[in-house]
Design a protein around this motif. Structure first.
Motif, mmCIF file in Angstrom:
data_model
loop_
_atom_site.group_PDB
_atom_site.id
_atom_site.type_symbol
_atom_site.label_atom_id
_atom_site.label_comp_id
_atom_site.label_asym_id
_atom_site.label_seq_id
_atom_site.Cartn_x
_atom_site.Cartn_y
_atom_site.Cartn_z
ATOM 1 N N GLU A 123 0.850 -1.185 0.000
ATOM 2 C CA GLU A 123 0.000 0.000 0.000
ATOM 3 C C GLU A 123 0.886 1.235 0.000
ATOM 4 O O GLU A 123 2.039 1.190 0.451
ATOM 5 C CB GLU A 123 -0.926 -0.009 1.208
ATOM 6 N N LYS A 124 0.315 2.325 -0.504
ATOM 7 C CA LYS A 124 1.104 3.562 -0.538
ATOM 8 C C LYS A 124 1.535 3.934 0.882
ATOM 9 O O LYS A 124 0.862 3.629 1.851
ATOM 10 C CB LYS A 124 0.310 4.696 -1.186
ATOM 11 N N ARG A 125 2.690 4.548 0.938
ATOM 12 C CA ARG A 125 3.355 4.980 2.173
ATOM 13 C C ARG A 125 4.084 3.840 2.880
ATOM 14 O O ARG A 125 4.798 4.087 3.845
ATOM 15 C CB ARG A 125 2.400 5.684 3.136
ATOM 16 N N VAL A 164 1.738 -0.708 -6.241
ATOM 17 C CA VAL A 164 1.455 0.124 -5.071
ATOM 18 C C VAL A 164 -0.021 0.501 -5.117
ATOM 19 O O VAL A 164 -0.482 1.114 -6.083
ATOM 20 C CB VAL A 164 2.332 1.381 -5.056
ATOM 21 N N SER A 188 6.959 0.669 2.955
ATOM 22 C CA SER A 188 8.328 0.521 2.483
ATOM 23 C C SER A 188 8.490 -0.815 1.771
ATOM 24 O O SER A 188 7.760 -1.773 2.037
ATOM 25 C CB SER A 188 9.309 0.590 3.653
ATOM 26 N N ARG A 194 13.072 9.381 -1.555
ATOM 27 C CA ARG A 194 12.355 8.158 -1.187
ATOM 28 C C ARG A 194 13.071 6.875 -1.596
ATOM 29 O O ARG A 194 12.775 5.817 -1.075
ATOM 30 C CB ARG A 194 10.965 8.163 -1.827
ATOM 31 N N ALA A 233 6.512 4.440 -0.315
ATOM 32 C CA ALA A 233 6.117 4.232 -1.706
ATOM 33 C C ALA A 233 4.927 5.119 -2.089
ATOM 34 O O ALA A 233 4.072 5.431 -1.260
ATOM 35 C CB ALA A 233 5.766 2.767 -1.930
ATOM 36 N N LYS A 234 4.908 5.511 -3.352
ATOM 37 C CA LYS A 234 3.793 6.263 -3.928
ATOM 38 C C LYS A 234 3.168 5.425 -5.037
ATOM 39 O O LYS A 234 3.785 4.486 -5.558
ATOM 40 C CB LYS A 234 4.272 7.594 -4.500
ATOM 41 N N LEU A 235 1.952 5.809 -5.407
ATOM 42 C CA LEU A 235 1.244 5.068 -6.455
ATOM 43 C C LEU A 235 2.061 5.015 -7.748
ATOM 44 O O LEU A 235 2.086 3.994 -8.444
ATOM 45 C CB LEU A 235 -0.122 5.708 -6.725
ATOM 46 N N GLU A 236 2.734 6.131 -8.059
ATOM 47 C CA GLU A 236 3.477 6.210 -9.320
ATOM 48 C C GLU A 236 4.751 5.363 -9.322
ATOM 49 O O GLU A 236 5.437 5.277 -10.342
ATOM 50 C CB GLU A 236 3.836 7.665 -9.654
ATOM 51 N N ASP A 237 5.061 4.718 -8.199
ATOM 52 C CA ASP A 237 6.218 3.829 -8.151
ATOM 53 C C ASP A 237 5.880 2.445 -8.696
ATOM 54 O O ASP A 237 6.779 1.592 -8.812
ATOM 55 C CB ASP A 237 6.746 3.689 -6.720
ATOM 56 N N SER A 238 4.625 2.205 -9.013
ATOM 57 C CA SER A 238 4.233 0.920 -9.597
ATOM 58 C C SER A 238 4.961 0.739 -10.920
ATOM 59 O O SER A 238 4.817 1.545 -11.850
ATOM 60 C CB SER A 238 2.723 0.877 -9.823
#
Lengths: 110, 115
Positions: free
Chosen positions: B14-16, B114, B18, B64, B82-87
């Protein structure tokens, strides 16, 4: 951002036909490479052509490089269903990192 | 010859949260790379190591992302938070050092989702 542009973005051909894809770049380079990526896998190196070379062959692959036009092409002859993959060009300028293009997705229909 | 090993193969967080990825390059390959590949795009270099020193990390979001290569062999890449765009798929590659050893060998990657 990626500095290599590939054309076309997608290509669909029949088995036995030839597939041609092109790559353009914006800087002077030491070499240009082509990689293949099957779905869900890592990239596999196909061929490297140096800036002082104009054409190179490897099996059914033929790569050309035109440094005056800052472009390269990859030709796959007599394509097979197993050639279905994404193909990426990657170029390296002197001292710089290897930069990949956006890729061409090739579908070879049996 | 064993190839580049990466783990895990898939990760959903999930976002946020690690996350950490691990890479073991081909034996004897002094140069190690981490690439990020977003769906439908080509790989983008995040960081390049020569032995255990950083050669290029200009595109690594350092607020990050962090990476280390202890003892010049294995490497870990961490994202926190983690952020959504790190997927994306995170690819590790290695190569022999030297001007004419330009060929990169890639692992199969870690696919990160994410949510």
């Amino acid at each position: 951002s990626q500095q290599g542009e590939e054309d076309p973005q997608a290509l669909s051909i029949q088995e036995g036909e030839n597939a041609t894809m092109n790559c353009s770049y914006k800087t002077s380079i030491n070499n240009l490479q082509w990689y293949r990526q099957n779905s869900g896998r890592g990239l596999v190196h196909l061929i490297l052509i140096r800036s002082n070379e104009r054409e190179k062959h490897s099996g059914r692959l033929r790569v050309t490089l035109d440094t005056s036009k800052k472009s390269s092409s990859l030709l796959i002859t007599a394509s097979r269903a197993a050639d279905t993959a994404s193909y990426f060009c990657a170029y390296k300028a002197a001292g710089n990192k290897l930069t990949f293009g956006g890729g061409t997705r090739v579908l070879v229909k049996p | 010859e064993a190839g580049v090993a990466q783990s895990p193969r898939y990760k959903i967080i999930e976002k946020r949260q690690s996350v950490a990825f691990w890479c073991n390059p081909i034996s004897g390959h002094a140069t190690l790379y981490w690439y990020q590949q977003i769906l439908g795009q080509g790989p983008k270099l995040l960081i390049q190591f020569q032995n255990n020193g950083v050669v290029d990390d200009s595109q690594l979001p350092k607020d990050r992302f962090s990476a280390e290569r202890l003892k010049g062999v294995d490497s870990t890449l961490k994202i926190q938070p983690a952020k959504l765009e790190d997927s994306a798929v995170y690819l590790c590659a290695s190569s022999l050092p030297g001007q004419f050893n330009e060929k990169l060998f890639f692992g199969s990657g870690t696919q990160l989702s994410v949510l």
